[in-house]
Design an enzyme around this catalytic site. Structure first.
Site, PDB file in Angstrom:
ATOM      1  N   HIS A 121       9.478   6.009  43.150  1.00  0.00           N
ATOM      2  CA  HIS A 121       9.480   6.899  44.320  1.00  0.00           C
ATOM      3  C   HIS A 121       8.069   7.261  44.776  1.00  0.00           C
ATOM      4  O   HIS A 121       7.867   8.293  45.406  1.00  0.00           O
ATOM      5  CB  HIS A 121      10.281   8.183  44.022  1.00  0.00           C
ATOM      6  CG  HIS A 121      11.769   7.945  43.947  1.00  0.00           C
ATOM      7  ND1 HIS A 121      12.635   8.809  43.313  1.00  0.00           N
ATOM      8  CD2 HIS A 121      12.542   6.947  44.446  1.00  0.00           C
ATOM      9  CE1 HIS A 121      13.885   8.343  43.413  1.00  0.00           C
ATOM     10  NE2 HIS A 121      13.847   7.218  44.089  1.00  0.00           N
ATOM     11  N   CYS A 129      -1.615   8.702  56.493  1.00  0.00           N
ATOM     12  CA  CYS A 129      -1.446   9.121  57.884  1.00  0.00           C
ATOM     13  C   CYS A 129      -0.280   8.353  58.498  1.00  0.00           C
ATOM     14  O   CYS A 129      -0.214   7.126  58.399  1.00  0.00           O
ATOM     15  CB  CYS A 129      -2.726   8.848  58.678  1.00  0.00           C
ATOM     16  SG  CYS A 129      -2.514   9.296  60.418  1.00  0.00           S
ATOM     17  N   THR A 190      17.456  11.863  33.669  1.00  0.00           N
ATOM     18  CA  THR A 190      17.871  11.677  35.076  1.00  0.00           C
ATOM     19  C   THR A 190      19.364  11.946  35.204  1.00  0.00           C
ATOM     20  O   THR A 190      20.144  11.579  34.336  1.00  0.00           O
ATOM     21  CB  THR A 190      17.530  10.272  35.613  1.00  0.00           C
ATOM     22  OG1 THR A 190      18.020  10.166  36.966  1.00  0.00           O
ATOM     23  CG2 THR A 190      18.107   9.146  34.788  1.00  0.00           C
ATOM     24  N   SER A 191      19.728  12.599  36.324  1.00  0.00           N
ATOM     25  CA  SER A 191      21.149  12.852  36.572  1.00  0.00           C
ATOM     26  C   SER A 191      21.825  11.602  37.134  1.00  0.00           C
ATOM     27  O   SER A 191      23.038  11.582  37.300  1.00  0.00           O
ATOM     28  CB  SER A 191      21.316  14.019  37.554  1.00  0.00           C
ATOM     29  OG  SER A 191      20.743  13.682  38.803  1.00  0.00           O
ATOM     30  N   PRO A 216      20.037  16.369  27.596  1.00  0.00           N
ATOM     31  CA  PRO A 216      20.803  17.442  26.953  1.00  0.00           C
ATOM     32  C   PRO A 216      22.210  17.592  27.527  1.00  0.00           C
ATOM     33  O   PRO A 216      23.103  18.129  26.880  1.00  0.00           O
ATOM     34  CB  PRO A 216      19.967  18.704  27.218  1.00  0.00           C
ATOM     35  CG  PRO A 216      18.960  18.349  28.249  1.00  0.00           C
ATOM     36  CD  PRO A 216      18.827  16.870  28.272  1.00  0.00           C
TER      37      PRO A 216
HETATM   38  P1  OAD Z   1      17.699  15.609  38.614  1.00  0.00           P
HETATM   39  O1  OAD Z   1      17.162  16.966  38.853  1.00  0.00           O
HETATM   40  O2  OAD Z   1      18.804  15.146  39.484  1.00  0.00           O
HETATM   41  O3  OAD Z   1      18.205  15.479  37.120  1.00  0.00           O
HETATM   42  C1  OAD Z   1      17.426  15.900  36.030  1.00  0.00           C
HETATM   43  C2  OAD Z   1      18.145  15.552  34.748  1.00  0.00           C
HETATM   44  O4  OAD Z   1      17.294  15.924  33.675  1.00  0.00           O
HETATM   45  C3  OAD Z   1      19.479  16.262  34.544  1.00  0.00           C
HETATM   46  O5  OAD Z   1      20.462  15.321  34.154  1.00  0.00           O
HETATM   47  C4  OAD Z   1      19.207  17.242  33.382  1.00  0.00           C
HETATM   48  O6  OAD Z   1      20.322  17.424  32.543  1.00  0.00           O
HETATM   49  C5  OAD Z   1      18.071  16.525  32.662  1.00  0.00           C
HETATM   50  N1  OAD Z   1      17.177  17.417  31.905  1.00  0.00           N
HETATM   51  C6  OAD Z   1      16.863  18.717  32.133  1.00  0.00           C
HETATM   52  N2  OAD Z   1      15.986  19.147  31.223  1.00  0.00           N
HETATM   53  C7  OAD Z   1      15.723  18.101  30.404  1.00  0.00           C
HETATM   54  C8  OAD Z   1      14.890  17.921  29.272  1.00  0.00           C
HETATM   55  N3  OAD Z   1      14.117  18.902  28.793  1.00  0.00           N
HETATM   56  N4  OAD Z   1      14.876  16.700  28.684  1.00  0.00           N
HETATM   57  C9  OAD Z   1      15.639  15.692  29.158  1.00  0.00           C
HETATM   58  N5  OAD Z   1      16.442  15.806  30.224  1.00  0.00           N
HETATM   59  C10 OAD Z   1      16.486  16.997  30.842  1.00  0.00           C
HETATM   60  O7  OAD Z   1      16.435  14.618  38.659  1.00  0.00           O
HETATM   61  P2  OAD Z   1      16.416  13.033  38.890  1.00  0.00           P
HETATM   62  O8  OAD Z   1      17.613  12.384  38.320  1.00  0.00           O
HETATM   63  O9  OAD Z   1      15.088  12.564  38.442  1.00  0.00           O
HETATM   64  O10 OAD Z   1      14.100  11.720  44.691  1.00  0.00           O
HETATM   65  O11 OAD Z   1      16.475  12.979  40.453  1.00  0.00           O
HETATM   66  C11 OAD Z   1      16.361  11.737  41.068  1.00  0.00           C
HETATM   67  C12 OAD Z   1      15.723  11.873  42.406  1.00  0.00           C
HETATM   68  O12 OAD Z   1      16.361  12.918  43.164  1.00  0.00           O
HETATM   69  C13 OAD Z   1      14.274  12.315  42.392  1.00  0.00           C
HETATM   70  O13 OAD Z   1      13.373  11.272  42.108  1.00  0.00           O
HETATM   71  C14 OAD Z   1      14.082  12.842  43.779  1.00  0.00           C
HETATM   72  C15 OAD Z   1      15.349  13.676  43.868  1.00  0.00           C
HETATM   73  O14 OAD Z   1      15.818  13.924  45.140  1.00  0.00           O
HETATM   74  C16 OAD Z   1      13.571  11.806  45.903  1.00  0.00           C
HETATM   75  O15 OAD Z   1      13.028  12.815  46.291  1.00  0.00           O
HETATM   76  C17 OAD Z   1      13.718  10.548  46.717  1.00  0.00           C
END
Ligand code: OAD
Length: 253
Positions: A121, A129, A190-191, A216
């Site tokens: 990403h 710009c 990642t969710s 978790p």
């Molecule tokens: P999310 O916020 O959707 O998910 C975060 C995940 O991390 C969840 O499943 C939590 O359970 C887990 N989590 C929380 N604390 C944790 C810890 N200490 N150790 C391990 N896991 C933990 O974030 P992403 O899946 O990264 O994209 O989101 C994907 C994309 O959505 C991002 O890159 C961004 C966002 O919109 C864009 O902006 C294009």
């Protein structure tokens, strides 16, 4: 596949491999002080992503979108890598981990010493710009509370993928290749709700990889795609896996 202690099982799957790959999301940086996007403390609880994180929203009202982006720049700038980022870099140094595909834009894998990082990403380090494509280091142009501008007068956009933008082609190609050819895919924090990144575990699994999820919470992958779920935080799980790897199968945690 869930036999006994998932940490020991993950270590067993990784031992002796040279073709493991990690896919990371916001969860890996939570313990560095950067909140995830979803969930009660998430950035998307405060800012509706359809209003603040689409390319259309940026083009229509860049000053408004920069309120959210400013928060991200400040959070990323203040953060340092944690034990999970460092642990993955160590696994790379041991020759076990071949690449990290990250959805994060915080640069913390590289700061931890990882060398082969695919930023799916983009990243927060550069501003581009939208009129003349000139690029600047973020630290050179960004001042908290203002939308940074180019010498041509146009507002700058961070070099991150907003909703509605394509994934940078090289990152997408490299990530797909890693997914198709890895033996173990570690999916950390990642969710798995955002496409096309959420397809990477499925691609790896279909090509024969074992998918190990570290989170978790349970996600859409846990009971469908993941072969093994390590239900801990990224730092605890990665640290424990490294201890198990260095001490052998029976190492106590
Ligand atoms: P999310 O916020 O959707 O998910 C975060 C995940 O991390 C969840 O499943 C939590 O359970 C887990 N989590 C929380 N604390 C944790 C810890 N200490 N150790 C391990 N896991 C933990 O974030 P992403 O899946 O990264 O994209 O989101 C994907 C994309 O959505 C991002 O890159 C961004 C966002 O919109 C864009 O902006 C294009």
């Amino acid at each position: 596949m869930t036999r006994g202690d998932p940490v020991l099982e993950a270590a067993r799957l990784l031992r002796g491999r040279t073709d493991a790959v990690a896919l990371t999301g916001a969860g890996i940086s939570v313990e560095s002080g950067i909140p995830a996007f979803r969930g009660w403390q998430g950035l998307w609880g405060k800012y509706d992503p359809m209003e603040y994180a689409t390319l259309g929203a940026f083009l229509r009202s860049p000053i408004k979108v920069w309120r959210m982006l400013s928060e991200m720049v400040a959070l990323c700038g203040d953060a340092a890598p944690n034990a999970a980022h460092r642990g993955l870099a160590e696994l790379e140094g041991m020759g076990i981990l071949r690449a990290v595909i990250t959805q994060n834009v915080d640069g913390l894998h590289q700061a931890a010493g990882a060398r082969n990082v695919i930023e799916y990403h983009g990243n927060m380090e550069a501003l581009v710009c939208i009129a003349c494509w000139r690029r600047y280091p973020t630290r050179q142009r960004w001042v908290d509370g203002r939308a940074p501008t180019c010498d041509c007068g146009e507002i700058l956009k961070p070099d991150v993928v907003l909703f509605g933008e394509p994934i940078p082609w090289l990152a997408q190609e490299r990530a797909e290749e890693e997914a198709r050819t890895c033996g173990v895919l570690l999916v950390i924090g990642t969710s798995a709700q955002v496409s096309p990144a959420c397809d990477i575990p499925r691609v790896a699994k279909k090509a024969g990889a074992t998918v190990v999820e570290i989170n978790p919470e349970e996600t859409a992958l846990t009971r469908t795609v993941a072969d093994l779920h390590v239900p801990g935080t990224a730092t605890d799980a990665v640290r424990s896996i490294l201890i198990a790897l260095s001490g052998g199968e029976g190492t106590p945690r």
